[in-house]
Design a protein around this motif. Structure first.
Motif, PDB file in Angstrom:
ATOM      1  N   MET A 165       0.763  -0.957   0.047  1.00 56.95           N
ATOM      2  CA  MET A 165      -0.376  -0.092  -0.204  1.00 56.95           C
ATOM      3  C   MET A 165       0.729   1.130   0.284  1.00 56.95           C
ATOM      4  O   MET A 165       0.985   2.353  -1.470  1.00 56.95           O
ATOM      5  CB  MET A 165      -1.041  -0.150   1.116  1.00 56.95           C
ATOM      6  N   ALA A 224      -7.177   3.996   1.434  1.00 58.69           N
ATOM      7  CA  ALA A 224      -5.656   3.176   2.731  1.00 58.69           C
ATOM      8  C   ALA A 224      -6.328   4.131   3.977  1.00 58.69           C
ATOM      9  O   ALA A 224      -5.690   5.336   4.397  1.00 58.69           O
ATOM     10  CB  ALA A 224      -4.687   3.874   2.432  1.00 58.69           C
ATOM     11  N   CYS A 228      -7.445   3.882   7.398  1.00 59.17           N
ATOM     12  CA  CYS A 228      -7.409   3.427   8.231  1.00 59.17           C
ATOM     13  C   CYS A 228      -5.636   3.818   8.462  1.00 59.17           C
ATOM     14  O   CYS A 228      -4.903   2.669   9.678  1.00 59.17           O
ATOM     15  CB  CYS A 228      -7.247   2.100   9.002  1.00 59.17           C
ATOM     16  N   GLY A 229      -5.337   3.618   7.520  1.00 61.95           N
ATOM     17  CA  GLY A 229      -3.502   3.756   7.786  1.00 61.95           C
ATOM     18  C   GLY A 229      -2.896   2.860   7.319  1.00 61.95           C
ATOM     19  O   GLY A 229      -1.655   2.867   8.286  1.00 61.95           O
ATOM     20  N   GLY A 230      -3.239   1.072   6.904  1.00 66.97           N
ATOM     21  CA  GLY A 230      -2.603   0.034   6.909  1.00 66.97           C
ATOM     22  C   GLY A 230      -2.973  -0.707   8.407  1.00 66.97           C
ATOM     23  O   GLY A 230      -2.271  -1.543   8.747  1.00 66.97           O
ATOM     24  N   ALA A 272      -5.527  -2.738   8.501  1.00 66.03           N
ATOM     25  CA  ALA A 272      -6.255  -4.136   8.409  1.00 66.03           C
ATOM     26  C   ALA A 272      -7.986  -3.391   8.567  1.00 66.03           C
ATOM     27  O   ALA A 272      -8.864  -4.405   8.709  1.00 66.03           O
ATOM     28  CB  ALA A 272      -5.770  -5.551   8.393  1.00 66.03           C
ATOM     29  N   LEU A 273      -8.460  -2.409   8.892  1.00 61.61           N
ATOM     30  CA  LEU A 273      -9.282  -2.028   9.228  1.00 61.61           C
ATOM     31  C   LEU A 273     -10.852  -1.224   7.807  1.00 61.61           C
ATOM     32  O   LEU A 273     -11.354  -0.907   7.821  1.00 61.61           O
ATOM     33  CB  LEU A 273     -10.144  -0.778  10.528  1.00 61.61           C
ATOM     34  N   CYS A 274      -9.612  -0.843   6.882  1.00 62.34           N
ATOM     35  CA  CYS A 274     -10.572  -0.184   6.179  1.00 62.34           C
ATOM     36  C   CYS A 274     -11.147  -0.359   4.705  1.00 62.34           C
ATOM     37  O   CYS A 274     -12.378  -0.762   3.862  1.00 62.34           O
ATOM     38  CB  CYS A 274     -10.144   0.894   5.689  1.00 62.34           C
ATOM     39  N   ALA A 275      -9.830  -1.652   3.773  1.00 62.04           N
ATOM     40  CA  ALA A 275     -10.149  -2.523   2.692  1.00 62.04           C
ATOM     41  C   ALA A 275     -10.345  -1.144   1.351  1.00 62.04           C
ATOM     42  O   ALA A 275     -10.207  -1.936   0.234  1.00 62.04           O
ATOM     43  CB  ALA A 275     -11.506  -3.580   2.928  1.00 62.04           C
ATOM     44  N   CYS A 282      -7.940  -0.116   0.361  1.00 62.41           N
ATOM     45  CA  CYS A 282      -6.463  -1.016   0.102  1.00 62.41           C
ATOM     46  C   CYS A 282      -5.976  -1.907  -1.037  1.00 62.41           C
ATOM     47  O   CYS A 282      -5.936  -2.433  -1.493  1.00 62.41           O
ATOM     48  CB  CYS A 282      -5.057  -0.313   0.929  1.00 62.41           C
ATOM     49  N   LEU A 288      -5.508  -7.384   0.809  1.00 59.67           N
ATOM     50  CA  LEU A 288      -4.999  -5.762   1.655  1.00 59.67           C
ATOM     51  C   LEU A 288      -3.850  -5.564   1.102  1.00 59.67           C
ATOM     52  O   LEU A 288      -2.836  -6.008   1.438  1.00 59.67           O
ATOM     53  CB  LEU A 288      -5.219  -6.055   2.782  1.00 59.67           C
ATOM     54  N   CYS A 293      -2.304  -3.263   1.967  1.00 61.41           N
ATOM     55  CA  CYS A 293      -1.737  -2.524   3.181  1.00 61.41           C
ATOM     56  C   CYS A 293      -0.400  -3.778   4.147  1.00 61.41           C
ATOM     57  O   CYS A 293       0.202  -3.964   5.079  1.00 61.41           O
ATOM     58  CB  CYS A 293      -2.039  -1.823   4.110  1.00 61.41           C
TER      59      CYS A 293
HETATM   60  S1  FES Z   1      -4.752   0.450   4.973  1.00 60.15           S
HETATM   61 FE1  FES Z   1      -6.463   0.254   5.256  1.00 60.15          FE
HETATM   62  S2  FES Z   1      -7.055  -1.414   5.255  1.00 60.15           S
HETATM   63 FE2  FES Z   1      -5.145  -1.572   4.302  1.00 60.15          FE
END
Ligand code: FES
Length: 105
Positions: A27, A39, A41-43, A45-48, A50, A84, A86
Motif C-alpha cells: 500500500m 488507505a 485506516c493507515g494500514g 487492516a480495517l478499511c479495505a 487498499c 489488502l 497494506c
Molecule cells: S489501509 Fe486500511 S485496510 Fe489497508
C-alpha cells in the motif's frame, strides 16, 4: 530490485521496481507511486480501501492473516485473490506478481 506489475483503474499497466530490503508494505509503495488508494485506516487492516486483486502470483504470497481475512469477509463482493495491499510486505514474494486496483465502491 523487486519488480511487479500494477494495472490501475484506467487499465494502464506499469512495472514497479522497488529496491530489495526496504521496509514498506505494498500500500505504501502504491501510494508513493501515485496510485489513487485511500488507505483511510493507515494500514491497520480495517478499511479495505487498499485492496488489490492478485492476477498473477497469488500462490507465492504469504497467506492472509486473521485480521486481513476478517475484513475481507465483510466485503459484499470481492473477486478471488483479493488482498489488502497494506498487509503485503514488499519483498521477493512480490517478484513478478500482477496486481489490479479494483474500482472504488
Ligand atoms: S489501509 Fe486500511 S485496510 Fe489497508
Amino acid at each position: 530490485m523487486i519488480t511487479f506489475n500494477v494495472k490501475d483503474r484506467d487499465g494502464k499497466q506499469t512495472a514497479i521496481e522497488v529496491p530489495e530490503g526496504i521496509s514498506l508494505n505494498l500500500m505504501e509503495v502504491l501510494k508513493g507511486s501515485g496510485y489513487d488508494i485511500l488507505a483511510t485506516c493507515g494500514g491497520m487492516a480495517l478499511c479495505a480501501t487498499c485492496r488489490v486483486q492478485v492476477k498473477t502470483g497469488a500462490e507465492q504470497l504469504p497467506p492472509p492473516g486473521d485480521a486481513e481475512l476478517d475484513i475481507l469477509d465483510t466485503l459484499p463482493s470481492i473477486e478471488d485473490n483479493t488482498r489488502l495491499s497494506c498487509q503485503l510486505r514488499v519483498n521477493e514474494s512480490l517478484e513478478g506478481c500482477h496486481f489490479t486496483i479494483p474500482p472504488e465502491d
